[in-house]
Design a protein around this motif. Structure first.
Motif, short mmCIF file in Angstrom:
data_model
loop_
_atom_site.label_atom_id
_atom_site.label_comp_id
_atom_site.label_asym_id
_atom_site.label_seq_id
_atom_site.Cartn_x
_atom_site.Cartn_y
_atom_site.Cartn_z
N MET A 170 -40.41 18.09 15.12
CA MET A 170 -40.93 18.77 13.93
C MET A 170 -42.45 18.93 14.04
O MET A 170 -43.01 19.94 13.60
CB MET A 170 -40.55 18.02 12.66
CG MET A 170 -39.08 18.19 12.32
SD MET A 170 -38.62 17.43 10.77
CE MET A 170 -39.29 18.64 9.63
N ALA A 171 -43.12 17.97 14.67
CA ALA A 171 -44.56 18.07 14.88
C ALA A 171 -44.90 19.05 16.00
O ALA A 171 -45.89 19.77 15.93
CB ALA A 171 -45.14 16.69 15.20
N TYR B 99 -31.08 21.37 21.23
CA TYR B 99 -32.44 21.12 20.71
C TYR B 99 -32.56 19.66 20.31
O TYR B 99 -31.67 19.09 19.69
CB TYR B 99 -32.69 22.02 19.49
CG TYR B 99 -34.11 22.01 18.99
CD1 TYR B 99 -35.12 22.59 19.73
CD2 TYR B 99 -34.43 21.42 17.78
CE1 TYR B 99 -36.42 22.60 19.27
CE2 TYR B 99 -35.73 21.43 17.30
CZ TYR B 99 -36.72 22.02 18.05
OH TYR B 99 -38.02 22.04 17.60
N GLY B 100 -33.66 19.05 20.69
CA GLY B 100 -33.90 17.65 20.35
C GLY B 100 -33.38 16.68 21.38
O GLY B 100 -33.50 15.47 21.21
N GLU C 31 -37.28 25.24 8.47
CA GLU C 31 -38.74 25.12 8.63
C GLU C 31 -39.14 25.28 10.10
O GLU C 31 -40.08 25.99 10.42
CB GLU C 31 -39.19 23.76 8.08
CG GLU C 31 -40.68 23.52 8.16
CD GLU C 31 -41.05 22.13 7.66
OE1 GLU C 31 -42.03 21.57 8.18
OE2 GLU C 31 -40.37 21.60 6.74
N VAL C 32 -38.41 24.61 10.98
CA VAL C 32 -38.69 24.70 12.41
C VAL C 32 -38.44 26.13 12.91
O VAL C 32 -39.24 26.69 13.66
CB VAL C 32 -37.86 23.67 13.21
CG1 VAL C 32 -37.94 23.93 14.70
CG2 VAL C 32 -38.32 22.26 12.90
N PRO D 197 -32.14 11.49 22.79
CA PRO D 197 -32.79 12.27 21.73
C PRO D 197 -34.31 12.16 21.81
O PRO D 197 -34.85 11.09 22.10
CB PRO D 197 -32.26 11.63 20.44
CG PRO D 197 -30.99 10.96 20.83
CD PRO D 197 -31.20 10.51 22.25
N ILE D 198 -34.98 13.27 21.56
CA ILE D 198 -36.45 13.32 21.60
C ILE D 198 -37.02 12.63 20.36
O ILE D 198 -38.04 11.96 20.44
CB ILE D 198 -36.95 14.78 21.67
CG1 ILE D 198 -36.56 15.39 23.02
CG2 ILE D 198 -38.44 14.87 21.44
CD1 ILE D 198 -36.85 16.88 23.14
#
Length: 149
Positions: free
Chosen positions: A131-132, A115-116, A38-39, A124-125
């Motif tokens: 996702m937002a 990523y993240g 999705e991302v 971690p983010i």
């Protein structure tokens, strides 16, 4: 004698990012392939749209820059309006370039497994945050600290 067989050249297989390597905050579920897909779909779509917009904006800007020397016979108000329009278009083009660079950087971070992960503190983010806002590179506390400066 043995004859060497040459394999037909195939394009390199596209590397599928490993969801297990993507960071999550404590208490969050690990990334699923569907979430990552999705991302990726959102980022690729955004990159494609920005590339097309940037192409159109650069053509528009080139026309404005080419017409910049046509000041003969124009009053100061016309020259000011033309200058304002050119400056505005330049700002829009630069903004699109920056957003495209952020999008490409997010895609590269997915590929390399970073990523993240916050680029400032290394924590971690948070999966919900990325996702937002898939181009996020800072965790919430580092982003808030940056905005206060």
């Amino acid at each position: 004698m043995t004859a060497k067989k040459t394999a037909a050249k195939r394009p390199p297989a596209k590397k599928v990012p490993d969801v297990a390597s993507l960071a999550v905050k404590e208490g969050e579920d690990a990334w699923t392939q569907a979430e990552l897909d999705e991302v990726l779909t959102e980022l690729h779509g955004y990159a494609d749209r920005l590339t097309a917009e940037l192409h159109d904006q650069e053509i528009e800007l080139a026309g404005l820059m080419r017409d910049a020397g046509d000041g003969a016979g124009q009053d100061q108000a016309d020259l000011g309006a033309t200058s304002f329009e050119r400056d505005h278009e330049l700002t829009v083009v630069n903004n699109s370039r920056e957003m495209l660079a952020q999008t490409q950087r997010a895609l590269a971070r997915i590929d390399d497994g970073s990523y993240g992960v916050c680029e400032s503190c290394g924590n971690p983010i948070g999966k919900m945050r990325v996702m937002a806002f898939p181009r996020a590179t800072l965790c919430l506390s580092c982003k808030q600290r940056e905005e206060r400066r």
